[in-house]
Design a protein around this motif. Structure first.
Motif, short mmCIF file in Angstrom:
data_model
loop_
_atom_site.label_atom_id
_atom_site.label_comp_id
_atom_site.label_asym_id
_atom_site.label_seq_id
_atom_site.Cartn_x
_atom_site.Cartn_y
_atom_site.Cartn_z
N PHE A 100 -13.05 5.98 -12.91
CA PHE A 100 -11.99 5.37 -12.07
C PHE A 100 -11.15 6.50 -11.17
O PHE A 100 -10.64 6.19 -10.09
N ALA A 101 -11.08 7.71 -11.65
CA ALA A 101 -10.49 8.63 -10.61
C ALA A 101 -10.98 8.76 -9.60
O ALA A 101 -10.57 9.07 -8.42
N HIS A 102 -12.45 9.04 -9.38
CA HIS A 102 -13.16 9.33 -8.27
C HIS A 102 -13.17 8.03 -7.46
O HIS A 102 -13.05 8.00 -6.36
N LEU A 103 -13.34 6.91 -8.00
CA LEU A 103 -13.24 5.71 -7.31
C LEU A 103 -11.98 5.45 -6.54
O LEU A 103 -11.66 5.10 -5.32
N PHE A 104 -10.89 5.96 -7.32
CA PHE A 104 -9.49 5.84 -6.66
C PHE A 104 -9.27 6.66 -5.66
O PHE A 104 -8.66 6.33 -4.48
N GLU A 105 -10.03 7.76 -5.79
CA GLU A 105 -10.14 9.13 -4.67
C GLU A 105 -10.57 8.06 -3.30
O GLU A 105 -9.97 8.48 -2.27
N HIS A 106 -11.53 7.78 -3.49
CA HIS A 106 -12.40 6.96 -2.26
C HIS A 106 -11.38 5.73 -1.68
O HIS A 106 -11.16 5.71 -0.60
N LEU A 107 -10.64 5.22 -2.60
CA LEU A 107 -9.65 4.09 -2.14
C LEU A 107 -8.42 4.50 -1.20
O LEU A 107 -7.97 3.99 -0.29
N MET A 108 -8.26 5.86 -1.35
CA MET A 108 -7.14 6.43 -0.97
C MET A 108 -7.46 6.77 0.60
O MET A 108 -6.42 7.00 1.25
N PHE A 109 -8.62 6.76 0.96
CA PHE A 109 -8.81 6.95 2.32
C PHE A 109 -9.24 5.58 2.93
O PHE A 109 -9.72 5.65 4.17
N ASN A 110 -8.73 4.51 2.30
CA ASN A 110 -9.00 3.29 3.14
C ASN A 110 -7.59 2.56 3.64
O ASN A 110 -7.37 1.31 4.21
N GLY A 111 -6.52 3.38 4.04
CA GLY A 111 -5.37 3.13 4.58
C GLY A 111 -4.37 2.75 3.72
O GLY A 111 -4.61 2.47 2.26
N SER A 112 -3.22 2.57 4.10
CA SER A 112 -1.70 2.16 3.09
C SER A 112 -1.25 0.92 3.61
O SER A 112 -1.58 0.38 4.59
N GLU A 113 -0.09 0.56 3.19
CA GLU A 113 0.68 -0.50 3.55
C GLU A 113 1.17 -0.47 5.05
O GLU A 113 1.04 -1.52 5.68
N ASN A 114 1.70 0.69 5.30
CA ASN A 114 2.10 0.89 6.98
C ASN A 114 1.02 1.19 7.82
O ASN A 114 1.13 1.39 8.92
N PHE A 115 -0.18 1.88 7.11
CA PHE A 115 -1.26 2.05 8.16
C PHE A 115 -2.45 1.61 7.45
O PHE A 115 -3.25 2.10 6.76
N PRO A 116 -2.80 0.31 7.74
CA PRO A 116 -4.12 -0.43 7.07
C PRO A 116 -5.44 0.09 7.47
O PRO A 116 -6.24 -0.46 6.92
N GLY A 117 -5.41 0.78 8.56
CA GLY A 117 -6.87 1.24 9.07
C GLY A 117 -7.50 2.36 8.20
O GLY A 117 -7.14 2.86 7.03
N GLU A 118 -8.75 2.72 8.77
CA GLU A 118 -9.23 4.14 7.95
C GLU A 118 -8.34 5.18 8.11
O GLU A 118 -7.69 5.59 9.15
N TYR A 119 -8.07 5.70 6.93
CA TYR A 119 -6.97 7.17 7.00
C TYR A 119 -7.49 8.05 7.79
O TYR A 119 -6.75 8.81 8.40
N PHE A 120 -8.83 8.37 8.06
CA PHE A 120 -9.34 9.53 8.84
C PHE A 120 -8.86 9.28 10.34
O PHE A 120 -8.75 10.30 11.09
#
Length: 934
Positions: A100-120
């Motif tokens: 879960f911890a590692h999977l969630f790290e990956h999810l955190m690079f998929n954008g947020s509520e106010n920036f839904p695009g690719e985090y990079f």
């Protein structure tokens, strides 16, 4: 007692927490009173050496919501590092919900509520460097280094995913990243010895212990992770009170704290789960397991469960690991690799974590040697060492060497091992950002007796042994920050590069000096034309010659040479490329003169001892076998002769290791001839960066190199003939039965590098396949979830360059992935050329990235060396941002038409042919040849 990072065994004492609200910045320095009080004890300790005087000024403050903020000022470059550590790792998972911890790290690079695009995306148009996220057993962190003008953007993004992320998690994104992580797991397990750490974790810790599984988790648990599970993970662990934020770089404490409050202050913290801090040390395992894998040689792992990070034994355990292996003079390397020659490599490390530590020894058994004999010798040496093996001089050398590495590493603010990482690590494990440097005195005082006692206590026969044998021959609601749009990035970059000072020595050697006085260290690189291009009929000669330079020189044999390096805190290394070889030196300022004398011995008086050459050649042959056992290594060995021809100077393996026949044919006379032909002052340039002036440096160099002169014979020319591309694509297949992935590589010969149009080529290459957000990677990794990552690179050669595309993909997607790769390139050349926004993002990112390009001495040295190699003036580096900023779409499109030809690719695919061959043949992109098939 904190360790810097797993490969550096500096361990120190944690002192109390520091820096409450409104306390002025505190310098991380050795406590002078403590040092004075221990002076008498140190005088009686023969292994004591004086630690370096280091400073990392910091300010620590806790916001009202519980977020710990640490600020460090460093104004030498206009960049700021941001590093956030969340106090959650795989140890906080439950059996049945691993990964879960590692999977969630990956999810955190998929954008947020106010920036839904690719985090990079906003970072890769803002000059960000050292950007990534990592997960281990204990914690998860996210970090980036940005130009000063992009700091608001970076903090907005980090705070948005801390406080506004839950609503952005969707089933689609979960499924996408689950696929990426599963491919990452396949890629790791597909590599030789890839299952070792999973097996060790499961076998050395009892069931349900938090360290009995690795952060990657299991396929079954990843498949079962639900949307509700990951949302709950975020709610429990991703809170300000469970995080450490470090801001380090070209910013004041007041400015940094104001921004921290602005972006993070209104994010609430709820109930944070209690942090696991203590766990009874597991019973010492007394177990032996054997695995079979597609590996070319057997490997032995020996593991002991030992105390955790923060224990009083930590310093001694780290030193013990260095005494056992990792260095030429270490016990096990000396006995197993050099003396008995029954192993090709030996390593050891102290794997310290919050709840427990492990001491791990790894031995690669030389092919043809009886495994039982090697294991018996290993056990015998460990027993003898445990009884009386610690040597005072070796212990002193290790400390000096580690101190030198620490000094050299403290130049960088961000990234792995940078100052922001050190501050966060020290705070995370010890509650004190100053723990590392404040503990150097204690580390320096560790005695022979302490290390011997630790060795005697832990190096017992009761341990875990793993043998791997070859299978065959081979969301908050803050209103304080405008979340409707991302803060604008200030595009102003003020970059001051040190002036280059060229001069010549008495023997004619050209020198280029760039002064930088931030740390008391000097970096040098002597580069000379040669490389694999001059190997001729003995591929591997240049790289073997480079390897042999550290096997003794002057009055020092190989072990004495290594010991002398450690005494000086210096490091001398030699490297070999396609067109150049190099000899580098890193030295402390106060040891520069004797370090230069040692460098001069390497340059002018290498020993090339026969017995060492025999061992180096034997180990190289074993390394080649290792390469052939790895899909990537096999592809890198296979592709060059297909592109250039096996008689071409660039037709040797891209790994640089040479061929079996070439290495076997190399004799001492070949090394002497290579050295006399190419290592000469009229074929070399010395680049120097560091804490030294020309007035200090020039006489030292003239004295050190007074006996080194150019021979009378003219310098030979190096001829690199041009080759023609094939008119049609070709596909070569290599069988790897049972492979969980296919390794796809495609190559193309492109024109040599030239200054005209270089920026347009780089932009084109980056946009189509050169960076994380490239079209190729977004397609295969993010859209399709078929690969952990797909990229393309071009080698910077003197002659025609190889352009190489690579993509490891899951087996059943081999042919579809090849089709998608071709589609991306054809589209780029056809009706979907570079888009205006793609080029704008590239221009902005590349220009702003220059802020961090020269942050360390090593970076500056590398850039100047490249500039000198290309025969360019110093202003070429300074004017680079202006050239990139002026790029146009027609220029990039023209570069694509000139360099790219996907229908002329030479493909090499390594995989399970029973599963992939028919589909690859059905692509009909060119003739399909199975290598090795009669």
């Amino acid at each position: 007692m904190p360790r810097l990072f797993p490969t550096l065994f500096i361990v120190v004492l944690a002192l109390g927490a520091c820096g409450e609200r409104d306390e002025p910045p505190r310098a991380l320095t050795v406590d002078r009173e403590a040092a004075a009080s221990s002076k008498a004890a140190a005088a009686d300790n023969a292994a004591y050496i004086q630690p370096p005087k280091l400073e990392i000024p910091f300010h620590k403050e806790t916001l009202d919501n519980g977020l710990t903020v640490i600020v460090h000022e460093d104004h030498k470059a206009p960049v700021v590092a941001v590093n956030i550590w969340y106090k959650v790792g795989s140890k906080d998972e439950q059996p049945g919900k691993t990964g879960f911890a590692h999977l969630f790290e990956h999810l955190m690079f998929n954008g947020s509520e106010n920036f839904p695009g690719e985090y990079f995306e906003p970072f890769q148009r803002s000059g960000a460097t050292d950007m990534n996220g990592t997960t281990d057993n204990d914690r998860t962190n996210y970090f980036e280094t940005v130009p000063v003008g992009a700091l608001d953007m970076a903090l907005w993004m980090e705070s948005d995913r801390m406080g506004h992320f839950s609503g952005a998690i969707s089933q689609e994104k979960l499924d996408e990243q689950r696929g990426v992580v599963k491919n990452e797991k396949r890629q790791g397990e597909n590599a030789p010895y890839g299952k070792a750490m999973d097996t060790i974790a499961e076998s050395t810790f009892p069931p349900f212990h938090p360290y009995s599984w690795t952060p990657i988790g299991s396929m079954e648990d990843l498949d079962q992770a639900s949307l509700e599970d990951v949302k709950q993970w975020f709610a429990e662990y991703y809170q300000p009170a469970n995080a450490i934020l470090v801001i380090a770089g070209d910013i004041t404490v007041d400015q940094a704290m104001a921004k921290a409050r602005q972006y993070f202050g209104a994010i609430p913290s709820t109930s944070v789960p209690p942090r696991l801090k203590n766990w009874e040390l597991p019973v010492q395992p007394n177990k032996r397991e054997i695995l079979f894998d597609q590996v070319p040689q057997a490997r032995i792992y020996k593991v002991w469960n030992v105390p955790a990070i923060g224990s009083k034994e930590e310093d001694a355990l780290g030193l013990l690991a260095s005494l056992l292996a990792n260095r030429r003079n270490s016990l096990l390397y000396r006995r197993l690799v050099l003396d008995e020659q029954v192993a090709t490599n030996v390593s050891s490390f102290y794997y310290g974590r919050q709840l427990a530590g492990q001491l791990i020894v790894v031995v690669d058994v030389k092919p043809g040697q009886p495994l039982e004999k090697v294991e018996e010798l290993l056990n015998k040496e460990l027993l003898a060492f445990a009884q009386k093996g610690v040597n005072v001089e070796e212990l002193r050398r290790i400390k000096q060497s580690e101190f030198a590495e620490l000094v050299k590493g403290l130049e960088k603010n961000g990234g792995f091992g940078g100052k922001s990482d050190i501050l966060a690590r020290s705070e995370f494990y010890y509650g004190d950002p100053g723990a590392l440097v404040n503990g150097l005195q204690k580390y320096a005082e560790v005695s022979v007796g302490e290390v011997q006692e630790i060795a005697n206590r832990w190096l017992k026969a009761d341990s875990y042994t793993l043998i791997i044998k070859p299978k065959s021959e081979y969301s908050s609601t803050s209103q304080d920050v405008d979340r409707s749009k991302l803060p604008a990035v200030d595009k102003t970059v003020e970059l001051e590069l040190p002036q280059q000072q060229p001069f010549a020595l008495d023997n004619g050697l050209k020198v280029v000096l760039a002064e930088r006085h931030d740390t008391p260290a000097v970096f040098m690189s002597l580069q000379f034309r040669s490389g694999a291009a001059v190997d001729g009929e003995k591929p591997g000669l240049a790289s073997i010659a480079a390897r042999m330079l550290s096997e003794g020189a002057g009055d020092y044999d190989n072990l004495q040479f290594s010991a002398r390096e450690e005494e000086l805190g210096a490091n001398i290394a030699a490297g070999s490329g396609l067109d150049y070889n190099s000899i580098s030196l890193t030295a402390l300022k106060n040891q520069l003169e004797p370090s230069l004398d040692l460098l001069a011995d390497v340059i002018t008086k290498p020993l090339f001892a026969e017995e060492n050459l025999d061992r180096v050649k034997s180990n190289r042959l074993d390394a080649i076998a290792q390469e052939k056992a790895q899909p990537q290594g096999l592809a890198m060995r296979t592709l060059p002769p297909l592109l250039f021809g096996d008689q071409h100077p660039y037709g040797s393996p891209l790994t640089g290791s040479g061929t079996v026949e070439g290495v076997e044919a190399i004799g001492r006379d070949d090394l002497v001839a290579f050295h006399e032909t190419w290592v000469r002052p009229d074929n070399a340039t010395l680049i120097v960066v560091g804490d030294v002036t020309r007035k200090e440096l020039e006489p030292l160099l003239n004295n050190a190199f007074s006996g080194w002169n150019a021979p009378r014979e003219s310098l030979p020319e190096v001829n690199i003939p041009a080759v023609e591309r094939p008119q049609k694509a070709r596909v070569y297949l290599l069988d790897r039965p049972g492979a969980q992935q296919s390794y796809i590589m495609a190559g193309l010969v492109i024109p040599p590098w030239r200054p005209e149009g270089a920026e347009a080529f780089d932009a084109m290459a980056d946009i189509v396949a050169g960076k994380f957000t490239s079209r190729v990677n977004m397609n295969l990794r993010e859209d399709k979830n078929w690969s952990y990552g797909a990229r393309a690179v071009s080698l910077d050669t003197v002659g025609q360059r190889p352009y190489i595309l690579f993509a490891p993909v899951q087996t059943d997607k081999t042919a579809p992935a090849m089709r998608e790769l071709l589609k991306e390139y054809r589209d780029f050349l056809g009706d979907q050329p570079v888009r205006k926004e793609e080029l704008a993002d590239y221009r902005e990112d590349e220009v702003l990235k220059q802020s961090a390009r020269f942050q360390t001495k090593g970076q500056l040295l590398s850039s100047i060396a490249w500039q000198v190699e290309k025969g360019l003036p110093p202003e070429y580096l300074a004017e680079y941002p202006q050239r990139v900023a002026a790029l146009t779409q027609p220029q990039v499109e023209a570069a694509a038409r000139e360099f790219l030809a996907p229908d002329q690719f030479t493909w090499v695919v390594v995989g399970d042919l029973d599963k992939i061959r028919k589909e690859v043949e059905a692509l009909d992109i060119g003739p399909v040849i199975v290598i090795g098939e009669q």
